[in-house]
Design an enzyme around this catalytic site. Structure first.
Site, PDB file in Angstrom:
ATOM      1  N   LYS A  85      52.829 -48.090  54.890  1.00 23.48           N
ATOM      2  CA  LYS A  85      52.548 -48.753  53.609  1.00 23.48           C
ATOM      3  C   LYS A  85      53.835 -48.848  52.808  1.00 23.48           C
ATOM      4  O   LYS A  85      54.693 -47.963  52.883  1.00 23.48           O
ATOM      5  CB  LYS A  85      51.534 -47.933  52.801  1.00 23.48           C
ATOM      6  N   PRO A 118      50.222 -58.456  52.769  1.00 24.78           N
ATOM      7  CA  PRO A 118      49.763 -58.378  51.376  1.00 24.78           C
ATOM      8  C   PRO A 118      49.005 -57.095  51.050  1.00 24.78           C
ATOM      9  O   PRO A 118      48.425 -56.463  51.923  1.00 24.78           O
ATOM     10  CB  PRO A 118      48.815 -59.578  51.267  1.00 24.78           C
ATOM     11  N   ALA A 262      37.996 -51.612  49.107  1.00 29.96           N
ATOM     12  CA  ALA A 262      39.063 -50.794  48.515  1.00 29.96           C
ATOM     13  C   ALA A 262      39.450 -49.644  49.442  1.00 29.96           C
ATOM     14  O   ALA A 262      38.581 -48.989  50.028  1.00 29.96           O
ATOM     15  CB  ALA A 262      38.615 -50.253  47.166  1.00 29.96           C
TER      16      ALA A 262
HETATM   17  P1  NAI Z   1      43.511 -58.040  44.418  1.00 30.43           P
HETATM   18  O1  NAI Z   1      44.598 -57.484  43.573  1.00 30.43           O
HETATM   19  O2  NAI Z   1      43.529 -59.474  44.780  1.00 30.43           O
HETATM   20  O3  NAI Z   1      42.088 -57.748  43.729  1.00 30.43           O
HETATM   21  C1  NAI Z   1      41.774 -56.552  43.101  1.00 30.43           C
HETATM   22  C2  NAI Z   1      40.938 -56.903  41.885  1.00 30.43           C
HETATM   23  O4  NAI Z   1      40.404 -55.719  41.304  1.00 30.43           O
HETATM   24  C3  NAI Z   1      41.739 -57.622  40.808  1.00 30.43           C
HETATM   25  O5  NAI Z   1      41.064 -58.797  40.417  1.00 30.43           O
HETATM   26  C4  NAI Z   1      41.802 -56.600  39.677  1.00 30.43           C
HETATM   27  O6  NAI Z   1      41.865 -57.218  38.401  1.00 30.43           O
HETATM   28  C5  NAI Z   1      40.528 -55.834  39.895  1.00 30.43           C
HETATM   29  N1  NAI Z   1      40.472 -54.480  39.342  1.00 30.43           N
HETATM   30  C6  NAI Z   1      41.454 -53.550  39.260  1.00 30.43           C
HETATM   31  N2  NAI Z   1      40.983 -52.424  38.711  1.00 30.43           N
HETATM   32  C7  NAI Z   1      39.682 -52.635  38.451  1.00 30.43           C
HETATM   33  C8  NAI Z   1      38.626 -51.846  37.914  1.00 30.43           C
HETATM   34  N3  NAI Z   1      38.832 -50.590  37.505  1.00 30.43           N
HETATM   35  N4  NAI Z   1      37.398 -52.392  37.797  1.00 30.43           N
HETATM   36  C9  NAI Z   1      37.167 -53.664  38.202  1.00 30.43           C
HETATM   37  N5  NAI Z   1      38.118 -54.468  38.712  1.00 30.43           N
HETATM   38  C10 NAI Z   1      39.348 -53.954  38.857  1.00 30.43           C
HETATM   39  O7  NAI Z   1      43.427 -57.098  45.724  1.00 30.43           O
HETATM   40  P2  NAI Z   1      42.679 -57.402  47.089  1.00 30.43           P
HETATM   41  O8  NAI Z   1      43.660 -57.918  48.056  1.00 30.43           O
HETATM   42  O9  NAI Z   1      41.428 -58.157  46.819  1.00 30.43           O
HETATM   43  O10 NAI Z   1      42.307 -55.926  47.563  1.00 30.43           O
HETATM   44  C11 NAI Z   1      41.195 -55.230  46.990  1.00 30.43           C
HETATM   45  C12 NAI Z   1      41.108 -53.847  47.604  1.00 30.43           C
HETATM   46  O11 NAI Z   1      40.939 -53.974  49.020  1.00 30.43           O
HETATM   47  C13 NAI Z   1      42.375 -52.983  47.417  1.00 30.43           C
HETATM   48  O12 NAI Z   1      41.990 -51.630  47.278  1.00 30.43           O
HETATM   49  C14 NAI Z   1      43.131 -53.171  48.707  1.00 30.43           C
HETATM   50  O13 NAI Z   1      43.949 -52.065  49.004  1.00 30.43           O
HETATM   51  C15 NAI Z   1      41.967 -53.268  49.694  1.00 30.43           C
HETATM   52  N6  NAI Z   1      42.316 -53.996  50.895  1.00 30.43           N
HETATM   53  C16 NAI Z   1      42.749 -55.297  50.825  1.00 30.43           C
HETATM   54  C17 NAI Z   1      43.061 -55.984  51.989  1.00 30.43           C
HETATM   55  C18 NAI Z   1      43.461 -57.428  51.972  1.00 30.43           C
HETATM   56  O14 NAI Z   1      43.407 -58.065  53.026  1.00 30.43           O
HETATM   57  N7  NAI Z   1      43.835 -57.992  50.830  1.00 30.43           N
HETATM   58  C19 NAI Z   1      42.973 -55.320  53.308  1.00 30.43           C
HETATM   59  C20 NAI Z   1      42.429 -53.994  53.262  1.00 30.43           C
HETATM   60  C21 NAI Z   1      42.135 -53.355  52.088  1.00 30.43           C
END
Ligand code: NAI
Length: 356
Positions: A85, A118, A262
């Site tokens: 990471k 990403p 998440a």
């Molecule tokens: P992202 O940054 O696009 O979306 C995360 C969203 O959560 C944002 O809209 C943010 O405003 C919101 N957020 C943050 N804190 C919050 C809270 N306390 N309550 C409600 N909303 C909140 O990130 P993404 O790519 O969608 O990833 C989401 C999760 O999935 C992360 O934990 C990431 O590590 C995990 N993940 C993502 C992958 C991917 O392909 N993008 C792959 C594997 C895991």
């Protein structure tokens, strides 16, 4: 995500990562941490997270924990890859291009030991900056470029795991209520799949306009972020940040099952035990959210894109784990960790002795 300051030295003393690299860009002052947890099965894979950590120790702790989770994710997905990471310390006035260039140079120096892509707050444009420095990166926002839409691959995998969880609980997703915390890249795509399956959606995001956009498209009900884990529902889908299911939340979560995207969603093992004792199965995040890893690693390692069937196999893994965890009366997360550790230990033994 951590909230207390801790020293990087303490974190390093307690980790079994192969490498933890802390780098600083002389001109801009940007600081990044790259953790390579384990490369026994193959090169480490993991995305880049940009976050305003209170202190360097918190950034190192997050990188190490996330890298370790990637190793377990690879082991359960049976990929010839390991966990890594990168995290970038966000701060007011950060020179974002310089910061991502710094990560790119570091990844290049690791010479193929670590492949990246990403993660939270890292956009495709940021990854293009990284890609100018290294080829060991997947951009993944364009169906025609690289491995394809990685967030969609993650959403497809999480949805498959949710289908397995729903079947395990005897719930029909058509008409079921699903609370989605975080409607970013993965959460929004997941909402699309759930809406197609007929689920009733409840959504929340710290950026309310994001939740509002999803609500408008899919007819979801938007609630305040502090309400989302308090809404009665069939499935709770954390798709924001890790550590959201604390012991206190686990004791009261009004959901029949938990499955989201998440990383490191349980604040600790005790939270998983509380859920298990209440009969609320939680699909381990490192099983459910492996879609992007599977797609990215397949592209890096074999130059091919994974098909839908490979991503949907996440559902099969999830179902097997849930059935076995119920039979053995252990939290699914603990069982999954034991399976992953066992696979890795056997692989290490083969590497050391040369005997299968
Ligand atoms: P992202 O940054 O696009 O979306 C995360 C969203 O959560 C944002 O809209 C943010 O405003 C919101 N957020 C943050 N804190 C919050 C809270 N306390 N309550 C409600 N909303 C909140 O990130 P993404 O790519 O969608 O990833 C989401 C999760 O999935 C992360 O934990 C990431 O590590 C995990 N993940 C993502 C992958 C991917 O392909 N993008 C792959 C594997 C895991």
């Amino acid at each position: 995500m951590t909230s207390t300051e801790r020293s990087a030295a303490d974190v390093l003393a307690g980790t079994d990562c192969e490498q933890v690299v802390v780098v600083r860009d002389r001109r801009s002052g940007a600081v990044a941490v790259v953790a390579v947890h384990d490369t026994t099965a193959g090169p480490a894979h993991g995305g880049i997270r940009r976050w305003a950590y209170p202190a360097l120790g918190d950034a190192v702790a997050d990188a190490v924990a996330l890298a370790q989770a990637m190793t377990w994710k690879c082991a359960l997905a049976e990929l010839p890859a390991g966990g890594g990471k990168a995290v970038l310390l966000d701060a007011p006035g950060l020179d974002r291009r310089a910061a991502y260039r710094l990560v790119g140079r570091t990844v290049a120096q690791l010479g193929g030991t670590f492949f990246t892509g990403p993660d939270v707050n890292t956009t495709a444009d940021d990854l293009r900056v990284v890609a100018a420095e290294t080829r060991f990166v997947a951009i993944g926002d364009d169906p025609a470029e690289g491995p394809g839409d990685l967030a969609q691959a993650t959403a497809v995998g999480v949805f498959a795991a949710q289908q397995a969880l729903a079947a395990h609980l005897g719930i029909d997703l058509d008409g079921a209520t699903v609370c989605v915390q975080g409607t970013g890249a993965v959460g929004a795509r997941l909402c699309g799949l759930l809406a197609e399956a007929g689920a009733r959606l409840v959504v929340a995001d710290v950026l309310p306009e994001r939740a509002a956009a999803v609500a408008a498209v899919h007819g979801a009900r938007q609630v305040a972020t502090e309400r989302i884990a308090r809404e009665p529902c069939d499935l709770f889908a954390p798709c924001a940040l890790g550590g959201v299911v604390t012991e206190a939340i686990a004791r009261e979560l009004p959901a029949r099952g938990v499955c989201g995207a998440a990383n490191n969603v349980l604040a600790n093992a005790a939270a998983g035990r509380v859920l298990h004792a209440r009969g609320v199965p939680c699909v381990p995040d490192f099983v459910a959210n492996a879609g992007a890893l599977i797609q990215g690693a397949s592209w890096h390692l074999f130059g091919e894109r994974t098909g839908l069937a490979r991503l949907q196999r996440i559902g099969v893994t999830a179902r097997e784990l849930l059935v076995r965890a119920a039979a053995e009366d252990v939290p699914p997360g603990e069982l999954a960790l034991a399976v992953a550790r066992d696979r890795l230990a056997r692989l290490r033994a083969v590497c050391e002795t040369g005997k299968p």
